[in-house]
Design an enzyme around this catalytic site. Structure first.
Site, PDB file in Angstrom:
ATOM      1  CG  ASP A 101       5.568   2.178  -3.061  1.00  0.00           C
ATOM      2  OD1 ASP A 101       5.612   3.177  -3.784  1.00  0.00           O
ATOM      3  OD2 ASP A 101       6.188   2.071  -1.983  1.00  0.00           O
TER       4      ASP A 101
HETATM    5  N1  URA Z   1       4.926   5.016   1.643  1.00  0.00           N
HETATM    6  C1  URA Z   1       5.546   4.007   0.996  1.00  0.00           C
HETATM    7  O1  URA Z   1       6.700   3.717   1.246  1.00  0.00           O
HETATM    8  N2  URA Z   1       4.831   3.337   0.063  1.00  0.00           N
HETATM    9  C2  URA Z   1       3.543   3.574  -0.222  1.00  0.00           C
HETATM   10  O2  URA Z   1       2.969   2.898  -1.072  1.00  0.00           O
HETATM   11  C3  URA Z   1       2.916   4.627   0.461  1.00  0.00           C
HETATM   12  C4  URA Z   1       3.633   5.335   1.396  1.00  0.00           C
END
Ligand code: URA
Length: 242
Positions: A101
């Site tokens: 993310d």
């Molecule tokens: N899980 C999430 O919620 N975000 C990420 O960036 C990676 C795994």
């Protein structure tokens, strides 16, 4: 590999433009002009020429980045935000292996080798990802077991492979392992049991660890690291299902 993809990856033209070159009869494969769209070639064996000039297949490149916050883990962004690809100096068309993310930090692999990426992200191969999550409330003992046994997320039974605390005295900093590559998986797991993830950092992916790589820094993978994935060996330790 499709001929237009080969030409695009080699930097000759976009796939659409490559199709135009093919239709115009400007592309030869092993000395024969090819005008059929969708022609498949073997990039290792076949000799491709455009207007008589031999085209070298794209060099395969592999990187590990310690992703900073505020960077998108995609190759382009319609909102003009910085992408992970822009952080790495290369002429090759690289892409991230899976997603992190916008505000997640940590280990991200990037490559232009689709097969390498598929091996790492295919659910069957069960490469473990380990994250450090900072959550808004101390994790309750009973929820550790629920995470390990499995809870329903988006209608699918989902589990963490491990749940540990960074410091036993502070149960808001939780180290979790997962073999899931689904988007937002860690956040959704915590949200399902009523927690909010405030910060998320990926520490490892399979046998890959950051090993002193600072936020924003990157390095090339070694031949040995690449071979281990391509030969199908996951090695001992972190990638093994616990
Ligand atoms: N899980 C999430 O919620 N975000 C990420 O960036 C990676 C795994």
């Amino acid at each position: 590999m499709r001929l237009n993809k080969f030409l695009a990856e080699a930097g000759v033209a976009s796939r659409r433009k490559a199709d135009e070159l093919i239709e115009q009869g400007r592309v030869d494969v092993n000395g024969k002009t090819v005008t059929k769209l969708g022609t498949e070639i073997d990039p290792e064996k076949d000799e491709v020429r455009v207007d008589g000039e031999k085209i070298k297949p794209a060099k395969k490149v592999y990187y590990m980045l310690n992703k900073p916050k505020g960077v998108v883990a995609t190759t382009s962004d319609e909102r003009g935000r910085t992408t992970v690809v822009e952080l790495i100096k290369t002429n090759q068309k690289i892409f991230p292996v899976g997603r992190l993310d916008f505000n997640t930090t940590g280990l991200l692999l990037l490559t232009n080798d689709g097969e390498f990426s598929n091996r790492l992200t295919h659910p069957r191969n069960k490469f473990e990802r380990v994250y450090l999550a900072k959550i808004n409330y101390p994790l309750k003992e009973k929820d550790i077991n629920r995470f390990l046994k499995g809870i329903f997320v988006d209608g699918r039974k989902s589990r963490f492979t491990k749940v540990e605390f960074l410091h036993e005295s502070n149960r808001t900093k939780v180290i979790v392992g997962t073999v899931e590559g689904r988007n937002h998986f860690v956040k959704k797991m915590f949200e399902t049991l009523g927690y909010k993830v405030l910060e998320l950092h990926r520490e490892s992916f399979g046998n890959f660890t950051l090993d002193g790589l600072k936020i924003g820094e990157y390095r090339e993978l070694t031949k040995e690291e690449i071979d281990k994935i391509m030969s199908g060996k996951k090695g001992k330790g972190k990638s093994k299902k616990k």
